[in-house]
Design an enzyme around this catalytic site. Structure first.
Site, PDB file in Angstrom:
ATOM      1  N   GLU A 192      33.843  96.303  45.002  1.00 53.03           N
ATOM      2  CA  GLU A 192      32.150  96.170  44.995  1.00 53.03           C
ATOM      3  C   GLU A 192      31.796  95.347  45.940  1.00 53.03           C
ATOM      4  O   GLU A 192      31.369  94.174  45.859  1.00 53.03           O
ATOM      5  CB  GLU A 192      31.957  95.912  43.538  1.00 53.03           C
ATOM      6  CG  GLU A 192      32.414  96.915  42.443  1.00 53.03           C
ATOM      7  CD  GLU A 192      32.145  96.332  41.118  1.00 53.03           C
ATOM      8  OE1 GLU A 192      31.934  97.149  40.282  1.00 53.03           O
ATOM      9  OE2 GLU A 192      31.914  95.181  40.857  1.00 53.03           O
TER      10      GLU A 192
ATOM     11  N   GLU B 121      36.314 103.194  39.012  1.00 51.18           N
ATOM     12  CA  GLU B 121      36.311 102.398  37.534  1.00 51.18           C
ATOM     13  C   GLU B 121      35.297 103.197  36.845  1.00 51.18           C
ATOM     14  O   GLU B 121      33.954 103.487  37.434  1.00 51.18           O
ATOM     15  CB  GLU B 121      35.748 100.942  37.991  1.00 51.18           C
ATOM     16  CG  GLU B 121      36.386 100.230  38.568  1.00 51.18           C
ATOM     17  CD  GLU B 121      35.861  98.623  38.499  1.00 51.18           C
ATOM     18  OE1 GLU B 121      35.057  98.334  37.752  1.00 51.18           O
ATOM     19  OE2 GLU B 121      36.277  97.906  39.554  1.00 51.18           O
TER      20      GLU B 121
HETATM   21  C1  BG6 Z   1      33.097  95.802  37.721  1.00 46.98           C
HETATM   22  C2  BG6 Z   1      34.506  95.111  38.308  1.00 46.98           C
HETATM   23  O1  BG6 Z   1      31.906  95.287  38.234  1.00 46.98           O
HETATM   24  O2  BG6 Z   1      32.860  96.007  36.365  1.00 46.98           O
HETATM   25  C3  BG6 Z   1      35.478  94.894  37.358  1.00 46.98           C
HETATM   26  O3  BG6 Z   1      34.906  95.471  39.485  1.00 46.98           O
HETATM   27  C4  BG6 Z   1      34.862  94.535  35.879  1.00 46.98           C
HETATM   28  O4  BG6 Z   1      36.378  93.773  37.635  1.00 46.98           O
HETATM   29  C5  BG6 Z   1      33.931  95.826  35.510  1.00 46.98           C
HETATM   30  O5  BG6 Z   1      35.908  94.153  34.795  1.00 46.98           O
HETATM   31  C6  BG6 Z   1      33.475  95.977  34.062  1.00 46.98           C
HETATM   32  O6  BG6 Z   1      32.651  94.599  33.913  1.00 46.98           O
HETATM   33  P1  BG6 Z   1      32.973  93.628  32.612  1.00 46.98           P
HETATM   34  O7  BG6 Z   1      31.979  92.584  32.813  1.00 46.98           O
HETATM   35  O8  BG6 Z   1      32.689  94.476  31.382  1.00 46.98           O
HETATM   36  O9  BG6 Z   1      34.610  93.369  32.823  1.00 46.98           O
END
Ligand code: BG6
Length: 467
Positions: free
Chosen positions: A180, A371
């Site tokens: 990101e 993701e």
């Molecule tokens: C993304 C990141 O921004 O979101 C991850 O690359 C992160 O590292 C994911 O875990 C989800 O966010 P969170 O805060 O719910 O873990």
């Protein structure tokens, strides 16, 4: 069948949220190791509170324990193989290889660990996708160089990246240079090792650091291709378009502006040059970049092979004061047409189709959803979690990936975030779970750390075998 035969179905984790073992085998501190659980967490990640002021006696630092992946990786990868995934995204902990970042040669124990991980993946026919830097900057480089604001970081990063490309030449072909990359504008400490407590122009620091990261990314792409022409190196966006809250032209203009704030990075990484709109933006923000003679050529000669993205939610913006809600990295005006997760992140599967189409229209490069997932509270009952809400979320989003493919978008793969429960990046909680595999640990890092399959495990396994 809509999905291509070699579509990379899989799951993703990151070292800073999974490995733990933060001082084992010569590893040293990295930025997330000094970000505690609790109400200072957000401001420390943003760079507005000095991590050194935290009361270390009472603080709990979740990254230091993670889910003990460092210790349990064999069983975890075996479970992932049973799940039937074709691709496993993980990141390297920079300080396992270069504890301070400035060493001339890498720590052999660190190299050996990742070799074992990759060889195991290979034995199960799982393709690794490796993020070189996922909120992972040696703390020494923050304390001594000021993090990515300093151009010297490029040399330290490219030395580290070169070691990875050379050492794992026969084991890894898919890489992401920075997780990101647009995060540096929001969580500047975790994304860029930037401390913003001084009186300087914050935008100046952030955009200079971004310039340095973009150059480092291009250099890494050049080196990766030189070492193995089959290497595929991606850039990565925290995606999720901003919608105008209304058709009021000011809302539409604001949404355009906000989206450009993120696309700025990918515009450079895919088109190889700064977009025209950056000039005016920089003037307004008082940003004057230190750009060297050869920089433009480095950026234009070495663009990304694919665009990776994380997608959890869309966002909304209005010129009027509206109700706001949390969202990944940025806050958002609450969209009245869609529901929210337990953590206030709004759930918008169609937004994924929109985002995929927008990205593909803009870049015509293959996209990789690295993701996607739902952070939710799970109840472990008799060793099982009935997480129908997660199955709903994932299946609705996968349907939209299918629609986007039908729209003509080229997509390499789809990875469930936090396929094994891990520490949440934003809040540091274990209770915010994304996994198809449950990890018995609480927000304080207490528990057996035993793994349990959730209902979503069987569901995803079936889906992969049928698609
Ligand atoms: C993304 C990141 O921004 O979101 C991850 O690359 C992160 O590292 C994911 O875990 C989800 O966010 P969170 O805060 O719910 O873990």
């Amino acid at each position: 069948m809509t999905f291509p035969k070699n579509f990379l179905w899989g799951g993703a984790v990151a070292a800073n949220q999974a490995e733990g073992a933060y001082l084992e085998n010569k590893r040293s501190l990295s930025v997330m190791d000094v970000v505690p659980l609790g109400n200072q967490r957000c401001a420390i990640k943003q760079g507005f509170i000095d991590y050194r002021t935290v009361d270390t006696e009472s603080a709990y630092y979740p990254s230091r324990t993670g889910i003990k992946f460092y210790e349990k990786y064999e069983d975890d990868i075996k479970l992932l193989a049973e799940l039937g995934i074709k691709c496993f995204r993980m990141s390297i902990s920079w300080t396992r290889l270069f504890p301070t970042g400035i060493e001339a040669s890498p720590n052999q124990e660190g190299l050996d660990f990742y070799r074992k991980v990759f060889e195991l993946c290979q034995s199960y026919h799982i393709e690794p996708l490796v993020t070189i830097s996922h909120f992972d900057i040696p703390l020494y480089l923050v304390d001594n160089l000021g993090g990515w604001r300093n151009r010297e970081m490029i040399a330290h990063y490219t030395k580290y990246a070169r070691v990875l490309f050379e050492t794992y030449k026969d084991l890894v072909q898919y890489w992401i240079t920075f997780n990101e990359v647009n995060v540096i504008l929001h969580n500047s400490f975790s994304g860029g090792g930037l401390e913003l407590m001084g009186k300087e122009n914050i935008s100046q620091i952030r955009y200079q650091a971004a310039h340095n990261q973009l150059l480092a990314s291009s250099e890494a792409i050049r080196i990766a291709h030189e070492i193995n022409p089959n290497n595929k190196v991606g850039c990565m966006l925290a995606a999720g378009d901003y919608y105008p809250y209304s058709c009021h032209p000011q809302d539409v203009m604001m949404a355009l502006d906000k989206n450009r704030e993120s696309y700025f990075f990918i515009d450079i990484q895919c088109r190889g040059k700064y977009p025209n709109y950056a000039k005016r933006k920089f003037e307004e923000l008082g940003v004057k970049l230190d750009i060297h003679e050869n920089d433009a050529k480095i950026l234009s000669d070495n663009t990304a092979d694919f665009v990776a993205l994380s997608y959890y939610t869309s966002r909304c913006i209005s010129h009027n004061k509206q109700d706001e809600t949390a969202s990944n990295l940025m806050t958002s005006v609450r969209n009245p047409y869609i529901k929210s997760s337990d953590w206030g992140w709004q759930i918008d599967p169609l937004g994924l189709r929109i985002t995929l189409n927008t990205l593909y229209d803009r870049y015509q490069k293959p996209l990789f959803i690295v993701e996607n997932g739902l952070g939710a509270k799970d109840a472990l009952v008799d060793g099982f979690v009935q997480d129908d809400y997660r199955i709903d979320y994932l299946s609705q989003h996968i349907d939209m990936v299918e629609e986007a493919i039908k729209d003509g978008v080229e997509i390499i793969g789809y990875l469930v975030w936090g396929v094994i429960d891990l520490v949440a990046a934003s809040t540091g909680e274990m209770d915010k779970r994304y996994g198809l595999i449950y990890v018995d640990a609480n927000n304080k890092g207490e528990g057996s750390f035993k793994r349990y399959k959730k209902a979503s495990f069987e569901w995803y396994k079936n889906l992969i075998s049928q698609k």
